[in-house]
Structures are given as C-alpha cells and as structure tokens.
Design a protein around this motif. Structure first.
Motif, PDB file in Angstrom:
ATOM      1  N   ASP A   3       0.816  -1.216   0.000  1.00  0.00           N
ATOM      2  CA  ASP A   3       0.000   0.000   0.000  1.00  0.00           C
ATOM      3  C   ASP A   3       0.849   1.265   0.000  1.00  0.00           C
ATOM      4  O   ASP A   3       0.589   2.201  -0.759  1.00  0.00           O
ATOM      5  N   ASP A   4       1.873   1.300   0.862  1.00  0.00           N
ATOM      6  CA  ASP A   4       2.633   2.533   1.056  1.00  0.00           C
ATOM      7  C   ASP A   4       4.103   2.409   0.714  1.00  0.00           C
ATOM      8  O   ASP A   4       4.858   3.361   0.920  1.00  0.00           O
ATOM      9  N   PHE A   5       4.551   1.274   0.210  1.00  0.00           N
ATOM     10  CA  PHE A   5       5.979   1.103  -0.047  1.00  0.00           C
ATOM     11  C   PHE A   5       6.209  -0.041  -1.027  1.00  0.00           C
ATOM     12  O   PHE A   5       5.273  -0.741  -1.424  1.00  0.00           O
ATOM     13  N   ARG A  15      11.206   0.668   0.449  1.00  0.00           N
ATOM     14  CA  ARG A  15      11.495   0.620   1.880  1.00  0.00           C
ATOM     15  C   ARG A  15      12.443  -0.515   2.237  1.00  0.00           C
ATOM     16  O   ARG A  15      13.232  -0.391   3.171  1.00  0.00           O
ATOM     17  N   LYS A  19       5.753   5.390  -4.644  1.00  0.00           N
ATOM     18  CA  LYS A  19       5.964   4.608  -3.424  1.00  0.00           C
ATOM     19  C   LYS A  19       7.455   4.422  -3.185  1.00  0.00           C
ATOM     20  O   LYS A  19       8.187   4.030  -4.099  1.00  0.00           O
ATOM     21  N   ASP A  39       1.192  -5.915   4.814  1.00  0.00           N
ATOM     22  CA  ASP A  39       0.377  -4.750   5.173  1.00  0.00           C
ATOM     23  C   ASP A  39      -1.092  -5.138   5.308  1.00  0.00           C
ATOM     24  O   ASP A  39      -1.980  -4.284   5.328  1.00  0.00           O
TER      25      ASP A  39
END
Length: 505
Positions: A310-312, A342, A339, A410
């Motif tokens: 979702d975020d990375f 990470r 994104k 996630d």
C-alpha cells in the motif's frame, strides 16, 4: 636581411631537433622494451618464443572463488577445477575442456573456437550450442593467451608502442621490474619480471571489487621448467583482492602434433540447441497482484523482484553493480510510481547478487538478510566506490530473518522471506514466497537457460531446493529467478525428475 631571415627560419626545425630531449613517455617505453627483451631471453629467446605454434595447457587443482563460497568468511570449503586448453596459434583455433565442482554445482563442457565460429558442448546435458560469431571473434581468442607467460610476451612483442615502465616493486621478497601494455582485446595488464631471473612472476589487472573498490586480480607463475625449448611454469595461482581464488598444478606441452580432427568433439546423440542471445533485452514482467520482475536491468541475466504494498515497495535482490542498481531503481519507480523502496532483501552473499546493494542503501532501503551476512553488507557499504552512496554516505539499516522466517505484510500484500539454509550453495540463503500469488523468487537454486538447451541431470543445488519445497509444503505455481526466466512448477518438477520430491500442489 630578407635572405638572412629566411635562412634563420629554415634552421629553426633543425635547432629544435637538436634540443629535443626524450619525453618521459619515450624513456618509459624504452626501458619497458629492455625489460621485455630480457624476459624473452630468459624464457628461451625470441626465436623459441615465436616458434611456439601449438600449445596445450592442463590446469588442475582447488578453487575458492571470492564472494562465491558457502560462507562470507573463512574457513571456506574448497571446490575443484580442471581445464585442458589447446591453442593453435598459427590458425587461431582453441579447444577448452573444463570440469568444475563446488557449492552445489557440477559442470563438464568443451568450447571450440575456429575460423570465426564457435561451439559449446555441454557433456552433462548432452547438448551442442553454436556460439554467435560476435562471441567467437579474435577478441575472445586473445583472453586465452593470458594463460602463460610466453604467450603474454608474444603479445608484448607485437604491441611494443603500448609498453610502459611502471617502476620497481618487491614481490615475494625479491626485486621486480614492472611494465604494462595493452593487449588486443583492450585489456591492460602489468607484468612483474624478476630482476634476477628475468622470469615473469605474475601479472595483474584492475577490476572493481564489491567490498573494497578498485582492486588487482593477479595470476602468479612459479616453479619454472623447460618444455620444447621454452621456460614454462608448473604452478599457477589466481588471486582477487589479495585472496587466493584458485591454486593449480600446470602441465604444458609445446608444439604437440595436431590435426583438424583434434578440434572435433564426439557428440553423438547430443541435442542441438539454439544460440544463446547475444543481448537480453531489459523488460518488466508483470506477474499480477502488484508483483513484477525487472529482467536484465542490473546487467545481462540479472533480475530483481519488485513487490508493491500500500505505502511502499519491497525489492528482492540487488545484483550487478551500483550503476546497474540505479537503472533497476528507476525501472521500479516507473513501474510502481509514488511509493518509496522501503526494503531490499538479498538472497545470499555472493558477489553477483549483492553488487548493487549500495544503490538501494543510498535510496534509503533497509537491508533484509540473515544475521550472518551483516558483516559483508557493512563492508560493502564502506567500499571506496564512486557512486551515489559515496557522494552521500549512509549507514545500512537491517531487518534480520531469524529462526528461518521473516514476514512483511500490510494486510493485503504478504511476502515471506524463508531461509533455505544450510544449503550446498550457501549456508544462509533466502527465498521470497508470496502465498497469495503462489509465487516463489529465488537465486542460484534453479535456472532455466535463455535458449532451448536441455538442463541435463539435476544439480545438487536444485535437488536440495526441491526437498525444501516438499518439507515446507509450499503451494507454488510459478518460480521466478535472479538468473533466467520465470518457470511453471510443472517445468521445475520435470527438471528435477525422475523421482525427485517437489512442492505440494
């Protein structure tokens, strides 16, 4: 006055010549030529060196390939290598038979180059593959002439204007004169000539080491004897960054009898395979559900997995070099925009799998690995290389896989990083398993060729991988790879047949 002026102008070039001392380059070249002439004389003389038309070299012994062993630190488990090289210098023909064993792999093959054509014979897989003309060229032929000192001296005699004297150096406790020159394949090498015996003790060349930056790769010659009127070494050693990578006994035959039949290989019943592509295109393979394989982005046959959360983004494997990593990072950003990367997970510590880690560390990604690899990653991050991490240093951050498993999730996307080790290829070795996609990404456990060549008997590395899949009861439909194309589980089962345990479906 005009006549005197014209006479003065006419004399100027003569005056300039009279007052033109040798340049540093000229003096360096002249001294280097003297060192080479002395080495040729010690080798047996120019006539003897140039009279070598055919040469057979057998190298056999132990290997410890740098950053390719089961563990990143010593003690290392040695491998075995034997090669028989036949060079027909008069007709630009070469025949090289090799046997290799170590780290879960065993190979036996023969390469023949002649008349601008090449053929590769895989004796384990019983296959014949044509080598594209671009790879069977004179440039490829030249590399084999670095195997022995007398062949190197022939090249130096043929390229005298590129000779330069580097200076004096003590090697193995003895003074040496060091000269350098450029070979026809554009490789620049430095020769260390013993100041007393005038024999070549070693040559070295520069390469980029993942852990220590610019380093010397060295080939050492010792224990000389006479063969066909020429001095030849009986010991042959290869070092990288000061570490012994192989140590061989050497047997040399000068001008053995040969014929056209000598360069033929018995290959009755061998399958004929298509040539391996000379250049594999960069491409992004969409495996669905936000999962992609960046093919050939870090270099030829070097792939990276990219997984969108979702975020990375989680990337798995940073092969190649810093420059290759920058290209892969750009590809990931284009494929999964907006994104941050990470995490960067590494499957194992081998040099061709971690050469691009510095680029991901500079990007700010946390390195996911096993505890035993912390030291090699920290050393790599401190290497004196010229890249983005050198311009803006960062200390690597770690997320460790402990007790054999680390899950990154996630709630929608899940990746399980599983330790396959202890494994014949590496003591600690990760695979990435995506249960939702029924996909597994791995490095050096199994690879499908980039042509239609048969695989031959399953390697120890692949058999251990198949046993791991069975023991873990992983539900896998596809296997993607750092090297080679993505395969179906059916293709993998067929490759490790007959009777090999494999994944539960």
């Amino acid at each position: 006055m005009l006549r005197l002026s014209l006479l003065s102008l006419a004399l100027l070039p003569l005056l300039a010549l009279a007052d033109n001392p040798e340049t540093l380059t000229e003096r360096s070249n002249e001294r280097a030529r003297g060192v080479i002439d002395a080495a040729v004389a010690a080798m047996g003389g120019a006539e003897a060196v140039q009279s070598v038309k055919v040469l057979q070299l057998t190298l056999e012994g132990e290997t410890w390939p740098r950053l390719q062993m089961q563990t990143p630190q010593a003690p290392y488990q040695d491998g075995y290598s034997k090669e028989v090289l036949l060079l027909d210098l008069a007709n630009s023909r070469v025949k090289l038979e090799t046997r290799l064993r170590g780290n879960g792999f065993e190979n036996h093959g023969t390469v023949v180059l002649k008349r601008g054509e090449g053929t590769n014979y895989d004796h384990r897989a019983r296959s014949v593959t044509a080598i594209p003309a671009a790879q069977a060229s004179q440039q490829q032929f030249v590399q084999y002439q670095r195997r022995l000192p007398n062949l190197i001296l022939r090249q130096a005699l043929d390229r005298p204007t590129s000779l330069r004297y580097l200076g004096e150096e003590t090697f193995n406790g003895a003074p040496h004169d060091v000269v350098t020159f450029v070979m026809p394949d554009t490789q620049q090498i430095a020769l260390y000539v013993d100041a007393k015996t005038r024999l070549i003790s070693k040559y070295d060349l520069i390469y980029v080491d993942p852990l220590t930056g610019d380093e010397a790769a060295e080939v050492l010659f010792s224990d000389y004897t006479d063969s066909g009127g020429v001095k030849v070494p009986q010991r042959w050693e290869f070092r990288q960054a000061g570490e012994v990578a192989s140590r061989f006994s050497a047997q040399v035959a000068i001008n053995p009898a040969i014929s056209d039949a000598t360069f033929e290989v018995a290959a009755d019943g061998y399958a004929k395979a298509q040539p391996v592509p000379t250049e594999l295109p960069q491409r992004v393979e969409d495996l669905g559900g936000g999962v992609y394989v960046i093919h050939n982005g870090a270099g030829q046959n070097q792939n990276t997995l990219a997984v969108a959360f979702d975020d990375f983004v989680l990337a798995v494997e940073a092969p190649g070099s810093s420059a290759g990593a920058e290209n892969v990072i750009q590809r990931i950003k284009e494929t999964i925009p907006g994104k941050p990367i990470r995490y960067i997970a590494m499957t194992h510590h081998h040099g061709d799998h971690i050469g691009g880690l510095r680029g991901f560390i500079a990007e700010g990604a946390t390195v996911v690995t096993t505890p035993g690899n912390r030291g090699v990653v920290e050393s790599l991050a401190q290497a004196p290389q010229k890249d983005r991490l050198a311009r803006a240093p960062r200390t690597p951050e770690f997320l460790f896989v402990e007790k054999g498993r680390r899950v990154i999730s996630d709630g929608k996307q899940t990746v399980e990083l599983l330790d396959v080790g202890p494994h014949p290829h590496a003591r600690e070795l990760l695979v990435a398993y995506l249960p939702k996609q029924r996909l597994l990404f791995q490095g050096d456990l199994f690879a499908m060729p980039n042509n239609d060549a048969p695989l031959g008997p399953p390697q120890e590395s692949s058999l251990a991988f198949a046993q791991f899949l069975k023991n873990k009861k992983l539900r896998v439909d596809k296997i993607a790879s750092v090297h080679g194309r993505t395969v179906s589980i059916e293709e993998f089962v067929q490759a490790v047949q007959p009777g090999t345990p494999t994944a539960a479906r």
